[in-house]
Enzyme design. Sequence first.
Site, PDB file in Angstrom:
ATOM      1  N   ASP A 126     -10.883  50.851  64.812  1.00 10.60           N
ATOM      2  CA  ASP A 126     -11.328  52.128  65.370  1.00 10.60           C
ATOM      3  C   ASP A 126     -12.395  51.787  66.432  1.00 10.60           C
ATOM      4  O   ASP A 126     -12.918  50.663  66.436  1.00 10.60           O
ATOM      5  CB  ASP A 126     -11.939  52.972  64.236  1.00 10.60           C
ATOM      6  CG  ASP A 126     -12.693  54.170  64.759  1.00 10.60           C
ATOM      7  OD1 ASP A 126     -12.127  54.904  65.588  1.00 10.60           O
ATOM      8  OD2 ASP A 126     -13.861  54.371  64.348  1.00 10.60           O
TER       9      ASP A 126
ATOM     10  N   ASP B 251     -15.039  54.468  68.148  1.00 11.03           N
ATOM     11  CA  ASP B 251     -16.302  55.201  68.038  1.00 11.03           C
ATOM     12  C   ASP B 251     -16.902  55.049  66.640  1.00 11.03           C
ATOM     13  O   ASP B 251     -16.276  55.405  65.645  1.00 11.03           O
ATOM     14  CB  ASP B 251     -16.080  56.679  68.359  1.00 11.03           C
ATOM     15  CG  ASP B 251     -15.691  56.870  69.805  1.00 11.03           C
ATOM     16  OD1 ASP B 251     -16.440  56.388  70.674  1.00 11.03           O
ATOM     17  OD2 ASP B 251     -14.615  57.447  70.066  1.00 11.03           O
TER      18      ASP B 251
ATOM     19  N   ARG C   1     -12.827  66.380  81.223  1.00 10.90           N
ATOM     20  CA  ARG C   1     -12.658  65.387  82.298  1.00 10.90           C
ATOM     21  C   ARG C   1     -14.048  64.958  82.805  1.00 10.90           C
ATOM     22  O   ARG C   1     -14.328  63.775  82.986  1.00 10.90           O
ATOM     23  CB  ARG C   1     -11.839  66.019  83.431  1.00 10.90           C
ATOM     24  CG  ARG C   1     -11.548  65.093  84.597  1.00 10.90           C
ATOM     25  CD  ARG C   1     -11.232  65.887  85.842  1.00 10.90           C
ATOM     26  NE  ARG C   1     -12.331  66.792  86.165  1.00 10.90           N
ATOM     27  CZ  ARG C   1     -12.224  67.887  86.903  1.00 10.90           C
ATOM     28  NH1 ARG C   1     -11.052  68.245  87.397  1.00 10.90           N
ATOM     29  NH2 ARG C   1     -13.275  68.651  87.153  1.00 10.90           N
TER      30      ARG C   1
ATOM     31  N   THR D 272      -7.597  54.698  67.993  1.00 12.93           N
ATOM     32  CA  THR D 272      -8.735  55.608  68.147  1.00 12.93           C
ATOM     33  C   THR D 272      -8.297  56.974  68.672  1.00 12.93           C
ATOM     34  O   THR D 272      -7.259  57.076  69.332  1.00 12.93           O
ATOM     35  CB  THR D 272      -9.770  54.998  69.131  1.00 12.93           C
ATOM     36  OG1 THR D 272     -10.797  55.952  69.381  1.00 12.93           O
ATOM     37  CG2 THR D 272      -9.144  54.625  70.455  1.00 12.93           C
TER      38      THR D 272
ATOM     39  N   ASN E 211     -12.338  55.611  77.961  1.00 15.83           N
ATOM     40  CA  ASN E 211     -13.565  55.302  77.209  1.00 15.83           C
ATOM     41  C   ASN E 211     -13.462  53.935  76.536  1.00 15.83           C
ATOM     42  O   ASN E 211     -14.447  53.199  76.452  1.00 15.83           O
ATOM     43  CB  ASN E 211     -13.823  56.356  76.126  1.00 15.83           C
ATOM     44  CG  ASN E 211     -14.021  57.747  76.694  1.00 15.83           C
ATOM     45  OD1 ASN E 211     -14.208  57.907  77.891  1.00 15.83           O
ATOM     46  ND2 ASN E 211     -13.982  58.751  75.837  1.00 15.83           N
TER      47      ASN E 211
HETATM   48  C1  XBP Z   1     -13.856  59.545  67.567  1.00 22.14           C
HETATM   49  C2  XBP Z   1     -13.930  60.891  68.113  1.00 22.14           C
HETATM   50  C3  XBP Z   1     -13.886  61.089  69.565  1.00 22.14           C
HETATM   51  C4  XBP Z   1     -15.139  61.019  70.346  1.00 22.14           C
HETATM   52  C5  XBP Z   1     -14.922  61.661  71.691  1.00 22.14           C
HETATM   53  O1  XBP Z   1     -13.212  59.552  66.301  1.00 22.14           O
HETATM   54  O2  XBP Z   1     -13.946  61.847  67.398  1.00 22.14           O
HETATM   55  O3  XBP Z   1     -13.456  62.385  69.724  1.00 22.14           O
HETATM   56  O4  XBP Z   1     -16.167  61.698  69.665  1.00 22.14           O
HETATM   57  O5  XBP Z   1     -13.855  61.151  72.390  1.00 22.14           O
HETATM   58  P1  XBP Z   1     -12.646  58.205  65.671  1.00 22.14           P
HETATM   59  P2  XBP Z   1     -13.080  62.061  73.495  1.00 22.14           P
HETATM   60  O6  XBP Z   1     -13.730  57.199  65.762  1.00 22.14           O
HETATM   61  O7  XBP Z   1     -12.336  58.547  64.242  1.00 22.14           O
HETATM   62  O8  XBP Z   1     -11.411  57.807  66.447  1.00 22.14           O
HETATM   63  O9  XBP Z   1     -14.054  63.049  74.040  1.00 22.14           O
HETATM   64  O10 XBP Z   1     -12.597  61.069  74.526  1.00 22.14           O
HETATM   65  O11 XBP Z   1     -11.927  62.748  72.809  1.00 22.14           O
HETATM   66 MG    MG Z   2     -14.844  56.262  64.260  1.00 28.04          MG
END
Ligand code: XBP
Ligand code: MG
Length: 248
Positions: free
Chosen positions: A8, A10, A82, A121, A127
Amino acid sequence: MLQALIFDVDGTLADTERDGHRPAFNQAFKEAGLDWYWDVALYGELLAVTGGKERINYYVASYHPELKIDVNFAVTVAMLHRDKTRIYTELLSSGRIPLRTGVKRLLLEARATGLRLAIATTTTPENVTALLKYTLGEDSLDWFEVIAAGDIVPAKKPAPDIYFWALEKLQLKPAECIAFEDSENGLKSSLGAGLKTVVTINDYTANHDFTGAATVLSDLGELEAPYRVLHGDLNGEGFVSLATLAKL
Ligand code: XBP
Ligand code: MG
């Protein structure tokens, strides 16, 4: 036999939420002339919904029920998102968000032994690219054979779809891989795909329910900065290595 590690992004590769995604959302709202502001506590609540566009929709439904949700609103959300992605990737380019403890070491060890690497992810592909580029260097994009990200599957985590997608591209069975996650939604997703999962917690996820995880750790650890074990004894040296993972 272990063939691949699936990460993963984030919260797992880096602590991106509180000081990365959150201020980027707030800046995008400000630039659009909106008075919405997500403080640290509110953002923790909003993290229940994965995906930035989905999170904005959830916020509006919960905190601004007076707003009309129509086709135009979907366009507004897409534009806000965006802009948020632009602001977030610019923020990453400053190098202010480092990888979490032990991540680089484990990735390098995996590469040295020919273990395959992948990413699963909900975040936007740009990102992921920016985070890897500004922490590990441009070449690191090639370290990952599969980058499963964003809207490539309609159902985001906690649905298992993104992991199924990655497994399919890798042409591997769940038993041949280990997943790395930081949150309850992420764990539900990886477990739903049948993957053994190592959880490393962070401030936002420390109180989540991690039932089913192979182990729950403070972080991946380093020799000089060992992890704390919160669940599941690894009999390890204080840092997650391929030898530790073999014990799982
Ligand atoms: C990560 C997220 C993402 C980020 C934002 O979840 O929830 O939505 O907060 O990314 P995980 P975007 O780690 O469980 O994958 O704004 O690009 O969607
Ligand atoms: Mg996460």
